[in-house]
Structure formats: structure tokens, C-alpha cells
Design a protein around this motif. Structure first.
Motif, short mmCIF file in Angstrom:
data_model
loop_
_atom_site.label_atom_id
_atom_site.label_comp_id
_atom_site.label_asym_id
_atom_site.label_seq_id
_atom_site.Cartn_x
_atom_site.Cartn_y
_atom_site.Cartn_z
N PRO A 1 0.83 -1.21 0.00
CA PRO A 1 0.00 0.00 0.00
C PRO A 1 0.86 1.26 0.00
O PRO A 1 1.86 1.33 0.69
N GLY A 2 0.47 2.22 -0.81
CA GLY A 2 1.19 3.50 -0.84
C GLY A 2 2.33 3.55 -1.83
O GLY A 2 2.94 4.60 -2.02
N THR A 3 2.65 2.42 -2.47
CA THR A 3 3.73 2.45 -3.46
C THR A 3 3.13 2.70 -4.83
O THR A 3 2.03 2.24 -5.14
N PRO A 4 3.84 3.41 -5.70
CA PRO A 4 3.32 3.69 -7.04
C PRO A 4 3.18 2.39 -7.83
O PRO A 4 4.01 1.51 -7.74
N ALA A 5 2.12 2.30 -8.61
CA ALA A 5 1.89 1.11 -9.43
C ALA A 5 2.58 1.29 -10.78
O ALA A 5 2.64 2.38 -11.33
N GLU A 6 3.08 0.20 -11.29
CA GLU A 6 3.73 0.18 -12.59
C GLU A 6 2.69 -0.10 -13.68
O GLU A 6 1.70 -0.80 -13.42
N PRO A 7 2.88 0.39 -14.88
CA PRO A 7 1.98 0.01 -15.97
C PRO A 7 1.94 -1.51 -16.11
O PRO A 7 2.95 -2.19 -15.98
N GLY A 8 0.75 -2.03 -16.31
CA GLY A 8 0.56 -3.48 -16.40
C GLY A 8 0.06 -4.09 -15.10
O GLY A 8 -0.42 -5.22 -15.09
N ALA A 9 0.17 -3.35 -14.01
CA ALA A 9 -0.32 -3.85 -12.72
C ALA A 9 -1.85 -3.88 -12.72
O ALA A 9 -2.49 -3.07 -13.38
N GLN A 10 -2.42 -4.83 -11.99
CA GLN A 10 -3.87 -4.92 -11.90
C GLN A 10 -4.35 -4.35 -10.56
O GLN A 10 -3.66 -4.45 -9.56
N ALA A 11 -5.54 -3.77 -10.60
CA ALA A 11 -6.12 -3.18 -9.39
C ALA A 11 -7.64 -3.20 -9.53
O ALA A 11 -8.18 -3.38 -10.62
N GLU A 12 -8.33 -3.04 -8.41
CA GLU A 12 -9.79 -2.95 -8.42
C GLU A 12 -10.20 -1.48 -8.46
O GLU A 12 -9.60 -0.65 -7.79
N PHE A 13 -11.24 -1.20 -9.24
CA PHE A 13 -11.72 0.16 -9.40
C PHE A 13 -13.22 0.19 -9.18
O PHE A 13 -13.92 -0.78 -9.44
N VAL A 14 -13.72 1.33 -8.71
CA VAL A 14 -15.15 1.53 -8.51
C VAL A 14 -15.55 2.78 -9.29
O VAL A 14 -14.91 3.82 -9.17
N ASP A 15 -16.64 2.65 -10.09
CA ASP A 15 -17.10 3.82 -10.84
C ASP A 15 -18.09 4.62 -10.01
O ASP A 15 -18.38 4.29 -8.86
N GLN A 16 -18.64 5.69 -10.59
CA GLN A 16 -19.55 6.57 -9.86
C GLN A 16 -20.86 5.88 -9.50
O GLN A 16 -21.52 6.27 -8.55
N ALA A 17 -21.23 4.84 -10.22
CA ALA A 17 -22.44 4.08 -9.92
C ALA A 17 -22.16 2.94 -8.94
O ALA A 17 -23.00 2.08 -8.71
N GLU A 18 -20.95 2.92 -8.39
CA GLU A 18 -20.50 1.94 -7.39
C GLU A 18 -20.42 0.51 -7.94
O GLU A 18 -20.64 -0.46 -7.23
N HIS A 19 -20.08 0.37 -9.23
CA HIS A 19 -19.82 -0.94 -9.82
C HIS A 19 -18.33 -1.23 -9.63
O HIS A 19 -17.49 -0.34 -9.77
N LEU A 20 -18.01 -2.48 -9.36
CA LEU A 20 -16.63 -2.89 -9.09
C LEU A 20 -16.04 -3.55 -10.34
O LEU A 20 -16.68 -4.39 -10.96
N PHE A 21 -14.82 -3.15 -10.69
CA PHE A 21 -14.14 -3.67 -11.87
C PHE A 21 -12.72 -4.07 -11.54
O PHE A 21 -12.09 -3.50 -10.65
N LEU A 22 -12.20 -5.04 -12.29
CA LEU A 22 -10.78 -5.36 -12.26
C LEU A 22 -10.18 -4.69 -13.48
O LEU A 22 -10.67 -4.87 -14.61
N GLY A 23 -9.15 -3.89 -13.26
CA GLY A 23 -8.55 -3.17 -14.37
C GLY A 23 -7.04 -3.33 -14.40
O GLY A 23 -6.43 -3.75 -13.42
N GLN A 24 -6.47 -3.02 -15.54
CA GLN A 24 -5.02 -3.07 -15.71
C GLN A 24 -4.54 -1.66 -15.99
O GLN A 24 -5.08 -0.97 -16.86
N LEU A 25 -3.56 -1.23 -15.25
CA LEU A 25 -3.03 0.12 -15.40
C LEU A 25 -2.23 0.22 -16.69
O LEU A 25 -1.45 -0.66 -17.02
#
Length: 125
Positions: free
Chosen positions: A3-27
């Protein structure tokens, strides 16, 4: 990734949109993110939680109701024991519990939890 370390391109993370839907994304490069898949949003506790609380002093009961609701409790029970310092007068218990029920409804709307705390009650022990 810590936690708190910068993510590198290609790293995966969970994201939430304004409608509170959860997604798995790749930076990607810069501010670009590629959505890989939609994830099920499971935000509620897998068990029903009941909080038992001795009578608190002053207005702390309202704070307990608020925090218990925020944390996902399903039931809150206040009790007056032999060693309780605070005392609720019998003629004011109904009014206090009614006020807590109103607070629970307000918390449900503001926190957008998937359930409403079912009850808030008082018992003499």
C-alpha cells in the motif's frame, strides 16, 4: 504491491465507478486504465452481527448506533444492568428507541449499505 507504493503500468487493481460498480482493471501508461472484467460487489458481512451495549452516559448511545450501522451490524441491544451507571427512565425508553430507529433510517440512506439494521432495543437485566 505494498500500500502506498506507485503502481507500474501493467499492474492490476480494483476500481469503482460513480455508480458503485466494481471492476478489475489493468493500469496503462499515463492515466489510462483497461477494464478487464466486472467483479461482484460483496460489501456486506457474511454473518449477522448483534451488538450488546450497557447503557452509556450522555449522548454516546446515538454514537454507538451510528458506528454500529456504519460497520454493518444487524441488531443493536442496549441493556440496563445492576452495575450500570446510566439509567434510562421507563417513560423515555420508547422515545429514545424511536429516535434511534430514525437515526438508523438516516444512516441507511447516507451509507448506502445493502441492509438496514433490523432493530434497536432496550432490556433490563
Amino acid at each position: 504491491m505494498a500500500p502506498g507504493t506507485p503502481a507500474e503500468p501493467g499492474a492490476q487493481a480494483e476500481f469503482v465507478d460513480q455508480a458503485e460498480h466494481l471492476f478489475l482493471g489493468q493500469l496503462g501508461e499515463g492515466n489510462h486504465t483497461k477494464i478487464l472484467k466486472t467483479l461482484p460487489a460483496t460489501v456486506e458481512l457474511p454473518v449477522d452481527v448483534t451488538i450488546l451495549s450497557g447503557l452509556p452516559k450522555q449522548d454516546k448511545a446515538e454514537w454507538i448506533v451510528q458506528k454500529a450501522t456504519e460497520l454493518g451490524a444487524h441488531k443493536i441491544v442496549f441493556f440496563g444492568g445492576d452495575w450500570s451507571v446510566a439509567r434510562w427512565q421507563d417513560n423515555k425508553v420508547t422515545k429514545k428507541i424511536g429516535a434511534f430507529a430514525k437515526k438508523l433510517r438516516t444512516e441507511l440512506v447516507s451509507n448506502r449499505t445493502g441492509h438496514m439494521c433490523r432493530s434497536c432495543s432496550f432490556h433490563h437485566l
